[in-house]
Design an enzyme around this catalytic site. Structure first.
Site, short mmCIF file in Angstrom:
data_model
loop_
_atom_site.label_atom_id
_atom_site.label_comp_id
_atom_site.label_asym_id
_atom_site.label_seq_id
_atom_site.Cartn_x
_atom_site.Cartn_y
_atom_site.Cartn_z
N THR A 63 0.14 33.60 -1.80
CA THR A 63 -0.73 32.47 -2.14
C THR A 63 0.05 31.16 -2.11
OG1 THR A 63 -1.84 31.47 -4.04
CG2 THR A 63 -0.24 33.12 -4.55
N ASP A 64 -0.68 30.06 -1.92
CA ASP A 64 -0.04 28.74 -1.98
C ASP A 64 0.32 28.37 -3.43
OD1 ASP A 64 -2.60 28.24 -2.99
OD2 ASP A 64 -3.05 26.60 -1.59
N GLU A 65 -0.19 29.16 -4.41
CA GLU A 65 0.08 28.82 -5.81
C GLU A 65 1.55 29.00 -6.18
OE1 GLU A 65 -2.92 29.98 -8.61
OE2 GLU A 65 -4.43 30.13 -7.04
N TYR A 121 0.19 34.38 -13.01
CA TYR A 121 -0.21 34.92 -11.71
C TYR A 121 0.71 34.39 -10.61
CZ TYR A 121 -2.71 34.94 -7.22
OH TYR A 121 -3.02 35.06 -5.89
N LYS A 181 3.40 36.40 -8.15
CA LYS A 181 3.34 36.39 -6.68
C LYS A 181 4.64 35.82 -6.10
CE LYS A 181 0.29 37.38 -4.36
NZ LYS A 181 -0.17 38.67 -3.75
P1 NAD Z 1 -9.17 40.81 -5.50
O1 NAD Z 1 -8.84 40.72 -6.94
O2 NAD Z 1 -10.57 40.58 -5.05
O3 NAD Z 1 -8.75 42.25 -4.93
C1 NAD Z 1 -7.55 42.87 -5.30
C2 NAD Z 1 -7.67 44.35 -4.94
O4 NAD Z 1 -6.42 44.98 -5.30
C3 NAD Z 1 -8.78 45.07 -5.70
O5 NAD Z 1 -9.51 45.88 -4.82
C4 NAD Z 1 -8.03 45.93 -6.72
O6 NAD Z 1 -8.71 47.12 -7.06
C5 NAD Z 1 -6.73 46.19 -5.96
N1 NAD Z 1 -5.62 46.54 -6.87
C6 NAD Z 1 -5.27 45.92 -8.03
N2 NAD Z 1 -4.22 46.52 -8.59
C7 NAD Z 1 -3.87 47.54 -7.75
C8 NAD Z 1 -2.84 48.51 -7.75
N3 NAD Z 1 -1.95 48.58 -8.75
N4 NAD Z 1 -2.77 49.39 -6.73
C9 NAD Z 1 -3.67 49.33 -5.71
N5 NAD Z 1 -4.68 48.44 -5.66
C10 NAD Z 1 -4.77 47.55 -6.66
O7 NAD Z 1 -8.17 39.81 -4.77
P2 NAD Z 1 -8.33 38.98 -3.43
O8 NAD Z 1 -8.91 37.65 -3.75
O9 NAD Z 1 -8.97 39.83 -2.40
O10 NAD Z 1 -6.80 38.74 -3.05
C11 NAD Z 1 -6.12 39.66 -2.22
C12 NAD Z 1 -4.69 39.19 -2.03
O11 NAD Z 1 -4.70 37.89 -1.44
C13 NAD Z 1 -3.90 39.05 -3.34
O12 NAD Z 1 -2.60 39.50 -3.11
C14 NAD Z 1 -3.93 37.57 -3.63
O13 NAD Z 1 -2.77 37.18 -4.34
C15 NAD Z 1 -3.94 36.99 -2.24
N6 NAD Z 1 -4.58 35.68 -2.11
C16 NAD Z 1 -5.85 35.47 -2.56
C17 NAD Z 1 -6.45 34.23 -2.40
C18 NAD Z 1 -7.87 33.97 -2.87
O14 NAD Z 1 -8.32 32.81 -2.82
N7 NAD Z 1 -8.63 34.95 -3.27
C19 NAD Z 1 -5.74 33.18 -1.78
C20 NAD Z 1 -4.44 33.44 -1.33
C21 NAD Z 1 -3.87 34.70 -1.49
P1 TYD Z 2 -10.27 29.92 -9.13
O1 TYD Z 2 -11.45 30.27 -8.28
O2 TYD Z 2 -10.01 30.70 -10.36
O3 TYD Z 2 -9.01 29.92 -8.14
P2 TYD Z 2 -7.49 29.41 -8.42
O4 TYD Z 2 -7.27 29.33 -9.87
O5 TYD Z 2 -6.71 30.50 -7.78
O6 TYD Z 2 -7.36 28.10 -7.71
O7 TYD Z 2 -10.38 28.39 -9.55
C1 TYD Z 2 -10.50 27.37 -8.57
C2 TYD Z 2 -10.45 26.05 -9.31
O8 TYD Z 2 -11.63 25.94 -10.11
C3 TYD Z 2 -9.30 25.95 -10.26
O9 TYD Z 2 -8.81 24.60 -10.27
C4 TYD Z 2 -9.89 26.28 -11.62
C5 TYD Z 2 -11.31 25.79 -11.50
N1 TYD Z 2 -12.32 26.57 -12.27
C6 TYD Z 2 -13.25 25.89 -13.06
O10 TYD Z 2 -13.23 24.65 -13.16
N2 TYD Z 2 -14.18 26.63 -13.74
C7 TYD Z 2 -14.23 27.98 -13.68
O11 TYD Z 2 -15.09 28.62 -14.38
C8 TYD Z 2 -13.28 28.67 -12.84
C9 TYD Z 2 -13.29 30.16 -12.73
C10 TYD Z 2 -12.36 27.92 -12.14
#
Ligand code: NAD
Ligand code: TYD
Length: 374
Positions: free
Chosen positions: A135-137, A161, A165
């Site tokens: 993630t970019d975080e 988190y 990561k």
């Molecule tokens: P998500 O929470 O929707 O899915 C995570 C999945 O991992 C779930 O299916 C969960 O059951 C599985 N999981 C959790 N713990 C586990 C374990 N111990 N063993 C096996 N499986 C396990 O998350 P997402 O949004 O799909 O993100 C997927 C990946 O992409 C993550 O690594 C996250 O850090 C990264 N990512 C997400 C975003 C975003 O905006 N969602 C952006 C950048 C990077």
């Molecule tokens: P989120 O979807 O949780 O992603 P991330 O924290 O990984 O960026 O949140 C996106 C942005 O929205 C973040 O700045 C937090 C804000 N946010 C709210 O303002 N209200 C909410 O209820 C949630 C879940 C997030």
């Protein structure tokens, strides 16, 4: 079948029942007939029902719990795409331990399996690649006028988190340098799209607006995120794992940088539109239910990505923008209410009640139940 995927051997996709992983295996299963093993613990955020159509294909299998060594021994994996993670920042603030267990130790376990099965005293086996999806975080809070993150940006994670990561990313880099494990890393911005678990900002706002609930915005809502459609992210992941340079990092983002409050207002407009030509959703105009609530602890004000490297090296470019994608996304959530209700069950409700009750002054009804009388 497209020529995007060149590998002939089996694929391991961890976290493939989650939001991005599910979208990824859906696309991958169309691109290749090679065996695909989805390894997913099916936590509250992972749902086999999200990928039921994918699992119906004969070359895709879901494994809930397995020893990694046994999996590597049974399948000749040539590609591993590691998405499994605890992914919600707010949960990491309330309870960080699962983030260390899954994101740090889980990544360590995977790297060790790849080391044992993919490397020899003479170097790594040919044709293997492990893509660690990050993630970019990890780069932390970007100053308002600073240039966007690049692959050279220093790590400065703010939340548990992000720190977990970042730790995982550093392990991945070390296992490449020390043991020669053939890895690639991607650091992506905020995703949106179908099958996203409704704890994240966009799906939570869509469902709350559809159900006439309050729309919580943290602090002044002027935090900025760089939004990327999940289909664009999946295209980037395939490009990186197939054609990226081993040992390299690629940052990925949509260049669609927006303040949260603008995103929430855009969702409100899309929901009101979907509810009938400007007619407000149940109970009044959606935007009237925006509530500025207590800010997230340690909240990063801004993330933004400079995706020049992946554009130049791999020819990748995003195709979607939030404004264009939101109407279809709102329709998707309307048409998948059964899925939404099913995934917003016990664990989700508990978190929602506890987390938002204090912020919304106790005036909260968890999604999936009827809205509170107004
Ligand atoms: P998500 O929470 O929707 O899915 C995570 C999945 O991992 C779930 O299916 C969960 O059951 C599985 N999981 C959790 N713990 C586990 C374990 N111990 N063993 C096996 N499986 C396990 O998350 P997402 O949004 O799909 O993100 C997927 C990946 O992409 C993550 O690594 C996250 O850090 C990264 N990512 C997400 C975003 C975003 O905006 N969602 C952006 C950048 C990077
Ligand atoms: P989120 O979807 O949780 O992603 P991330 O924290 O990984 O960026 O949140 C996106 C942005 O929205 C973040 O700045 C937090 C804000 N946010 C709210 O303002 N209200 C909410 O209820 C949630 C879940 C997030």
């Amino acid at each position: 079948m497209s020529a995007v995927v060149t590998a002939g051997g089996a694929w391991l996709v961890t976290g493939g029942a989650g939001f991005i992983g599910g979208n990824f295996v859906r696309r991958l299963s169309r691109e290749t007939t090679a065996p695909i093993v989805v390894l997913d613990a099916l936590t509250y955020a992972g749902n086999a029902s999200s990928i039921a159509d994918v699992l119906a294909r004969p070359h895709v299998a879901l494994v809930k719990a397995a020893l990694l060594d046994a999996l590597f021994a049974r399948h000749d994996f040539t590609r591993v795409v590691h998405l499994a993670a605890e992914s919600h920042v707010d949960r990491s603030i309330v309870g960080p331990q699962p983030f260390l267990r899954t994101n740090v130790d889980g990544t360590f376990q995977l790297l060790e399996a790849a080391r044992r099965h993919w490397t020899t005293p003479n170097g790594p086996l040919a044709g293997r690649r492990l893509l660690h999806v990050s993630t970019d975080e990890v780069f932390g809070d970007l100053a308002p006028n600073a240039p966007p993150f690049t692959e050279a940006s220093p790590y400065a994670p703010s939340s548990p988190y992000a720190a977990s990561k970042a730790s995982a990313d550093l392990l991945v880099r070390a296992w490449h340098r020390t043991y020669g494990v053939p890895v690639l890393i991607s650091n992506c911005s905020n995703n949106y799209g179908p099958w996203q678990f409704p704890e994240k900002l966009i799906p939570l706002t869509i469902l709350n607006a559809l159900e006439g609930r309050e729309l919580p915005v943290y602090g002044d809502g002027r935090q900025r995120r760089d939004w990327l459609h999940v289909e664009d992210h999946c295209a980037a992941l395939l490009a990186i794992v197939e054609r990226g340079r081993v040992g390299e990092t690629y940052v990925v983002g949509g260049g669609d940088e927006r303040e949260n409050i603008d995103v929430v207002r855009a969702v409100c407009r899309a929901v009101d539109e979907a509810c009938g030509g400007g007619r407000a959703a149940e109970g009044g105009e959606s935007a009237a239910r925006i509530r500025h609530v207590a800010d997230r602890a340690g909240h990063d004000r801004r993330y933004a990505i400079d995706a020049t490297k992946i554009r130049r090296e791999l020819g990748w470019a995003p195709r979607h923008s939030i404004d264009e994608a939101l109407p279809a996304l709102v329709r998707w959530y309307v048409e998948h209410r059964d899925w939404c209700d099913a995934v917003r069950s016990g664990e989700y409700r508990r978190f929602y009640d506890e987390y938002y009750a204090a912020r919304l002054g106790g005036n909260v009804t968890a999604p999936g139940r009827s809205p509170a009388p107004r």
